[in-house]
Motif scaffolding. Sequence first.
Motif, PDB file in Angstrom:
ATOM      1  N   PHE A   1      41.366  79.704  45.725  1.00 45.66           N
ATOM      2  CA  PHE A   1      42.197  79.604  46.923  1.00 45.66           C
ATOM      3  C   PHE A   1      41.453  80.086  48.164  1.00 45.66           C
ATOM      4  O   PHE A   1      42.024  80.118  49.260  1.00 45.66           O
ATOM      5  CB  PHE A   1      43.480  80.423  46.746  1.00 45.66           C
ATOM      6  CG  PHE A   1      44.213  80.122  45.471  1.00 45.66           C
ATOM      7  CD1 PHE A   1      44.708  78.852  45.236  1.00 45.66           C
ATOM      8  CD2 PHE A   1      44.396  81.105  44.505  1.00 45.66           C
ATOM      9  CE1 PHE A   1      45.386  78.564  44.060  1.00 45.66           C
ATOM     10  CE2 PHE A   1      45.060  80.829  43.330  1.00 45.66           C
ATOM     11  CZ  PHE A   1      45.559  79.555  43.098  1.00 45.66           C
ATOM     12  N   THR A   2      40.197  80.478  47.982  1.00 44.33           N
ATOM     13  CA  THR A   2      39.407  81.075  49.049  1.00 44.33           C
ATOM     14  C   THR A   2      38.479  80.054  49.681  1.00 44.33           C
ATOM     15  O   THR A   2      37.828  79.277  48.985  1.00 44.33           O
ATOM     16  CB  THR A   2      38.581  82.255  48.488  1.00 44.33           C
ATOM     17  OG1 THR A   2      39.474  83.236  47.958  1.00 44.33           O
ATOM     18  CG2 THR A   2      37.728  82.891  49.564  1.00 44.33           C
ATOM     19  N   VAL A   3      38.456  80.043  51.022  1.00 42.13           N
ATOM     20  CA  VAL A   3      37.588  79.113  51.748  1.00 42.13           C
ATOM     21  C   VAL A   3      36.786  79.885  52.780  1.00 42.13           C
ATOM     22  O   VAL A   3      37.226  80.919  53.294  1.00 42.13           O
ATOM     23  CB  VAL A   3      38.390  77.994  52.446  1.00 42.13           C
ATOM     24  CG1 VAL A   3      39.062  77.080  51.430  1.00 42.13           C
ATOM     25  CG2 VAL A   3      39.431  78.572  53.405  1.00 42.13           C
TER      26      VAL A   3
ATOM     27  N   GLY B   1      38.612  91.270  52.342  1.00 35.34           N
ATOM     28  CA  GLY B   1      38.062  90.438  53.410  1.00 35.34           C
ATOM     29  C   GLY B   1      38.618  89.037  53.425  1.00 35.34           C
ATOM     30  O   GLY B   1      37.917  88.081  53.794  1.00 35.34           O
ATOM     31  N   LEU B   2      39.890  88.880  53.055  1.00 38.11           N
ATOM     32  CA  LEU B   2      40.523  87.565  53.008  1.00 38.11           C
ATOM     33  C   LEU B   2      41.687  87.507  53.996  1.00 38.11           C
ATOM     34  O   LEU B   2      42.608  88.330  53.934  1.00 38.11           O
ATOM     35  CB  LEU B   2      41.048  87.261  51.594  1.00 38.11           C
ATOM     36  CG  LEU B   2      40.014  87.207  50.476  1.00 38.11           C
ATOM     37  CD1 LEU B   2      40.702  86.990  49.134  1.00 38.11           C
ATOM     38  CD2 LEU B   2      38.994  86.098  50.735  1.00 38.11           C
ATOM     39  N   GLY B   3      41.650  86.543  54.900  1.00 39.11           N
ATOM     40  CA  GLY B   3      42.747  86.329  55.834  1.00 39.11           C
ATOM     41  C   GLY B   3      43.749  85.353  55.255  1.00 39.11           C
ATOM     42  O   GLY B   3      43.387  84.252  54.844  1.00 39.11           O
ATOM     43  N   LEU B   4      45.009  85.756  55.199  1.00 35.19           N
ATOM     44  CA  LEU B   4      46.066  84.878  54.683  1.00 35.19           C
ATOM     45  C   LEU B   4      46.456  83.907  55.791  1.00 35.19           C
ATOM     46  O   LEU B   4      47.014  84.308  56.810  1.00 35.19           O
ATOM     47  CB  LEU B   4      47.256  85.723  54.230  1.00 35.19           C
ATOM     48  CG  LEU B   4      48.355  85.044  53.424  1.00 35.19           C
ATOM     49  CD1 LEU B   4      49.189  86.090  52.679  1.00 35.19           C
ATOM     50  CD2 LEU B   4      49.280  84.186  54.285  1.00 35.19           C
ATOM     51  N   ASP B   5      46.172  82.629  55.594  1.00 34.64           N
ATOM     52  CA  ASP B   5      46.472  81.604  56.588  1.00 34.64           C
ATOM     53  C   ASP B   5      47.445  80.581  56.034  1.00 34.64           C
ATOM     54  O   ASP B   5      47.160  79.923  55.020  1.00 34.64           O
ATOM     55  CB  ASP B   5      45.196  80.882  57.011  1.00 34.64           C
ATOM     56  CG  ASP B   5      44.493  81.567  58.167  1.00 34.64           C
ATOM     57  OD1 ASP B   5      44.891  81.316  59.314  1.00 34.64           O
ATOM     58  OD2 ASP B   5      43.561  82.355  57.910  1.00 34.64           O
TER      59      ASP B   5
ATOM     60  N   LEU C   1      43.252  81.329  51.663  1.00 34.99           N
ATOM     61  CA  LEU C   1      42.680  82.653  51.870  1.00 34.99           C
ATOM     62  C   LEU C   1      41.300  82.458  52.465  1.00 34.99           C
ATOM     63  O   LEU C   1      40.392  81.953  51.807  1.00 34.99           O
ATOM     64  CB  LEU C   1      42.614  83.424  50.552  1.00 34.99           C
ATOM     65  CG  LEU C   1      43.952  83.566  49.815  1.00 34.99           C
ATOM     66  CD1 LEU C   1      43.764  84.295  48.496  1.00 34.99           C
ATOM     67  CD2 LEU C   1      44.986  84.273  50.683  1.00 34.99           C
ATOM     68  N   ARG C   2      41.152  82.855  53.722  1.00 32.70           N
ATOM     69  CA  ARG C   2      39.938  82.553  54.465  1.00 32.70           C
ATOM     70  C   ARG C   2      39.034  83.789  54.507  1.00 32.70           C
ATOM     71  O   ARG C   2      39.446  84.872  54.938  1.00 32.70           O
ATOM     72  CB  ARG C   2      40.326  82.111  55.876  1.00 32.70           C
ATOM     73  CG  ARG C   2      39.299  81.267  56.606  1.00 32.70           C
ATOM     74  CD  ARG C   2      38.204  82.100  57.183  1.00 32.70           C
ATOM     75  NE  ARG C   2      37.556  81.436  58.321  1.00 32.70           N
ATOM     76  CZ  ARG C   2      36.542  81.940  58.981  1.00 32.70           C
ATOM     77  NH1 ARG C   2      36.020  83.110  58.624  1.00 32.70           N
ATOM     78  NH2 ARG C   2      36.031  81.303  60.008  1.00 32.70           N
ATOM     79  N   THR C   3      37.799  83.648  54.038  1.00 36.33           N
ATOM     80  CA  THR C   3      36.854  84.752  54.016  1.00 36.33           C
ATOM     81  C   THR C   3      36.534  85.211  55.428  1.00 36.33           C
ATOM     82  O   THR C   3      36.199  84.400  56.292  1.00 36.33           O
ATOM     83  CB  THR C   3      35.554  84.338  53.317  1.00 36.33           C
ATOM     84  OG1 THR C   3      35.861  83.839  52.019  1.00 36.33           O
ATOM     85  CG2 THR C   3      34.604  85.515  53.187  1.00 36.33           C
ATOM     86  N   ASP C   4      36.629  86.509  55.648  1.00 34.10           N
ATOM     87  CA  ASP C   4      36.311  87.061  56.972  1.00 34.10           C
ATOM     88  C   ASP C   4      34.810  86.958  57.235  1.00 34.10           C
ATOM     89  O   ASP C   4      33.989  87.433  56.450  1.00 34.10           O
ATOM     90  CB  ASP C   4      36.736  88.528  57.039  1.00 34.10           C
ATOM     91  CG  ASP C   4      36.424  89.147  58.396  1.00 34.10           C
ATOM     92  OD1 ASP C   4      36.833  88.564  59.410  1.00 34.10           O
ATOM     93  OD2 ASP C   4      35.759  90.192  58.425  1.00 34.10           O
TER      94      ASP C   4
END
Length: 336
Positions: free
Chosen positions: A149-151, A67-71, A130-133
């Motif tokens: 690295f997750t936001v 559930g992590l979007g690579l931005d 890495l943006r949480t969906d």
Amino acid sequence: MTAAVEPTLTKALLADTTTVRLRPRYEGSNICTWIGFKHVNYLVEEAVLIHFAQSGVPARQLYEEYGLGLDVVGLDTRILHAFHMDDEAEAEVVPDTSAEDGTLGFRVTVRVDRDGSTLKAVTSKVRVSLRTDSYLDLPTEAPAELARFTVARLGTHEGAAEEAGACVAADAVLAAGGDEAAVLGALTEGRNAYAWKWNITYPYCHFTERLQMSGYLRLMEEAKDRFVLDRGISIKTLLDDRKWIPVVPRSAIRIVDEALMEEDLYTVYTVEEIFKDFTYTSRMDCYVVRDGRLTLTATGRIVHGYAVIENRRDWHLVPFDQRVLGALAGQPGSGS
């Protein structure tokens, strides 16, 4: 619920160097066979995505399993040699993430063969979050190794803070119920700038809802096009009159908040400096309206010059003349 820690999940991602062969896309060749800055940045982004894949954490897996979007949230790219249609380049991706960093960092070098020699054509610094969906109502189980690295929202990553600038007057216009023209006027008043409002469309977005870095690159290219058209020295005008083309030695963009599909985006392109009649630096700021106020979502700078087309293969840089200098500086009537 947190997934079990995988001790080696980020080992290659943070330590190994990746080298890959790439070709610029045909779409990026707009004038003769030269490739524009936007597609050069696409090569950089593709090299980083391949690095993730070869390190065992491809973007698809990050999203579908964790559930992590690579931005890509930061790009700072220097173009040292021009790319041409059908060039095959070698891109080297070197991890550049310190123990304190809250984003994943990479240094990318792109090399190209020219007349029997290999030239360093592009260098770039890239930052990734890495943006949480949160769009889909599904559980997220991100590995502990990726936690720093997750936001939950872009703009909360380290280094994202930015003074909005030029918004006080525009916010006052919004509060007073001013129309689009009044807001744009407030954003550009007293500045050597051009601004427009645009409704964010689906092709510029990813992970279901938000404007992605490649979308901002397209906006930066459009901002230049709109600005010179407004000043009477459009791309086609200088091509037809002089065979001059715009060239870009450097571009940089940072995402500092999220902009969502179908929101109205205000983009302001401001000429900040003209250097020795050869290059000029412009700043691009992008805003959305939140709670009745403008919120900065991305900011960047781009350096432009002009080159004259010598033949179908070659060009060389030329100094600005008074017509172009006057148009860039905002002197009335100079671009006509």
